[in-house]
Design an enzyme around this catalytic site. Structure first.
Site, PDB file in Angstrom:
ATOM      1  N   CYS A  80       0.875 -19.626  -6.022  1.00  0.00           N
ATOM      2  CA  CYS A  80       1.117 -18.389  -5.102  1.00  0.00           C
ATOM      3  C   CYS A  80       0.142 -17.112  -5.284  1.00  0.00           C
ATOM      4  O   CYS A  80      -0.167 -16.808  -6.260  1.00  0.00           O
ATOM      5  CB  CYS A  80       2.460 -18.061  -5.119  1.00  0.00           C
ATOM      6  SG  CYS A  80       3.062 -16.695  -4.147  1.00  0.00           S
ATOM      7  N   GLN A 286       9.328   2.354   2.487  1.00  0.00           N
ATOM      8  CA  GLN A 286       8.870   1.879   1.146  1.00  0.00           C
ATOM      9  C   GLN A 286       9.498   0.639   0.812  1.00  0.00           C
ATOM     10  O   GLN A 286      10.808   0.558   0.747  1.00  0.00           O
ATOM     11  CB  GLN A 286       8.918   3.000   0.057  1.00  0.00           C
ATOM     12  CG  GLN A 286       7.943   4.233   0.427  1.00  0.00           C
ATOM     13  CD  GLN A 286       6.390   3.857   0.106  1.00  0.00           C
ATOM     14  OE1 GLN A 286       6.133   2.807  -0.280  1.00  0.00           O
ATOM     15  NE2 GLN A 286       5.664   5.015   0.095  1.00  0.00           N
ATOM     16  N   CYS A 411      -1.694   4.696  -1.065  1.00  0.00           N
ATOM     17  CA  CYS A 411      -1.225   3.069  -1.542  1.00  0.00           C
ATOM     18  C   CYS A 411      -2.570   2.620  -1.967  1.00  0.00           C
ATOM     19  O   CYS A 411      -2.676   1.430  -1.984  1.00  0.00           O
ATOM     20  CB  CYS A 411      -0.593   2.542  -0.419  1.00  0.00           C
ATOM     21  SG  CYS A 411      -1.303   2.578   1.153  1.00  0.00           S
TER      22      CYS A 411
END
Length: 453
Positions: A80, A286, A411
């Protein structure tokens, strides 16, 4: 330099980690990037790709293990793409993220007098995501699969659990997978651009447990819609909202512009400390609520609010940080380019009885000049842009405004560093605090304080 060719088997010592969490082995200064290798490990690896300035290797054996290596608890981790650092101890993850920030701001940009604080981490760095976006597809046996993408691909890894998602989300995912199979719902096939069901999106209120389930479909017509809703309510009677989002764009964008409420409310409610927020299917909110409170508390500390300050909240979204600051400020002015977000911000201001807030839709660099013409002089400017950072026009406008302090949440520390170099014309970067919003991944959020020189 030694010859390096594809399929070569080599040994070496890992000397560094990239911002993507890959180990770095160097041969005569030529870097080879090797996923899941850690600093100081002596390894055997295979060259799988050679470029002009670097090569990519595959880890074969670890001859000397790092003391920071741990066994990944997720059975899907090797396949993944959702997590990159489960094999690295959490303490070392926090240190790695601090090193990323030091490298950007001090080694590369030479903000040598700026303090870089330790990364603010979590006590329990699992099950933190309040929003899951789960692709739906079919495997080679034509069976419905749901999970997350393999790294750097759109191949879906079929899974039953994810250790960084809210535990309720995996229960919903597994139930929905069963429902889609039982009702023979048409499944979207990305390569053919045909089929109906594209994504399942689940949002939960961290402090309220309210839950929204969103089905993203390739078109509005959905014959089994009522039957799906009925089965969802049987399995999750306390669900707050069930919605259908229509996305027929055939792009990588997950959600379309139109949403239909199939059951319950249009929004869910969550709380951050003493503030309450309405969250729609499209709202930016968020992902990690626990860490968001720590991030915003650090932002308030940097803002040094006494109750007499005028605050500008640029890129304000649904008003979360501005409303978080409002009880500590004289007045908060928020600006955001997305109209629906401003509507949410205004509603959230009403819910929280924040009468000292003004939210306006528009480009930040244009609206703040209008406010300046009206005589509004900010003491503090909050900046929280998307990953691409601030527009240069906005930075130049900010420099003409000359607020006493700028608090910049990012971010993407790389674009924050770029913007910091522009702000350095008039501002001193005092300190940067990394906050681990996404444990087990390479992502790091930062909040920085700039003071007018």
């Amino acid at each position: 330099m030694q010859a390096i060719a594809k399929n070569d088997i080599k040994t070496g010592t890992v000397v560094d980690l990239t911002h993507e969490g890959h180990g770095v082995v160097k041969i005569d200064r030529f870097p080879i990037f090797i996923p899941q290798a850690l600093i100081n490990e002596q390894i055997e690896y295979k060259i799988i790709k050679v470029k002009k300035n670097f090569a990519i290797g595959k880890l074969l054996n670890i001859n000397t293990r790092s003391e920071n290596r741990v066994a990944p608890p997720c059975i899907y981790y090797e396949r993944c793409g959702g997590c990159q650092l489960q094999h690295l101890s959490y303490e070392a993850q926090l240190e790695m993220k601090k090193e990323q920030v030091i490298n950007l701001f001090q080694r590369k940009a030479h903000f040598d007098n700026s303090k870089i604080n330790d990364t603010v981490g979590m006590t329990d760095p699992w099950r933190y995501r309040n929003k899951s976006q789960i692709p739906v597809g079919k495997n080679e046996q034509n069976e419905v699969i749901m999970g997350f993408y393999r790294q750097r691909s759109h191949d879906i890894i079929d899974m039953e659990s994810c250790l960084i998602q809210d535990s309720q989300h995996q229960e919903v995912m597994n139930e929905v997978k069963s429902i889609l199979k039982d009702l023979n719902v048409s499944i979207y096939q990305e390569q053919l651009k045909k089929g109906l069901m594209r994504h399942l999106v689940v949002r939960t209120g961290y402090h309220t447990d309210e839950m929204m389930i969103i089905f993203v479909t390739n078109g509005k017509k959905w014959p089994q819609k009522n039957a799906v809703v009925e089965k969802i309510l049987d399995a999750f009677p306390n669900v707050t909202s069930i919605k259908q989002n229509i996305n027929d764009s055939h792009s990588n964008v997950i959600m379309g512009r139109q949403s239909i409420t199939l059951y319950g409310k249009d929004t869910i409610i969550d709380q951050l400390t003493d503030s309450t927020f309405k969250i729609s299917d499209q709202s930016f909110y968020q992902i990690n609520s626990e860490q968001t409170e720590k991030l915003y508390n650090k932002a308030i500390e940097y803002a040094q609010l006494t109750g007499n300050e005028v605050v500008l909240d640029t890129y304000c979204g649904i008003g979360t940080i501005g409303l978080y600051m409002a009880p500590h400020a004289k007045h908060v002015y928020g600006v955001e380019v997305v109209p629906s977000s401003i509507e949410d911000a205004q509603q959230n201001a009403t819910i929280n009885q924040c009468n000292n807030t003004t939210f306006v839709c528009g480009k930040a660099e244009e609206v703040i000049l209008q406010w300046k013409a009206q005589g509004i002089k900010p003491d503090v400017v909050m900046v929280d842009p998307p990953r691409k950072g601030c527009d240069e026009t906005f930075i130049q406008t900010l420099l003409t405004l000359e607020p006493k302090r700028i608090v910049y949440i990012s971010c993407n520390p790389a674009t924050q560093q770029r913007d910091a170099l522009l702000l350095a014309e008039k501002y001193q970067l005092e300190e940067v605090t990394p906050v681990d919003m996404f444990p087990q991944t390479t992502h790091v959020e930062t909040v920085a304080l700039f003071n007018l020189k």
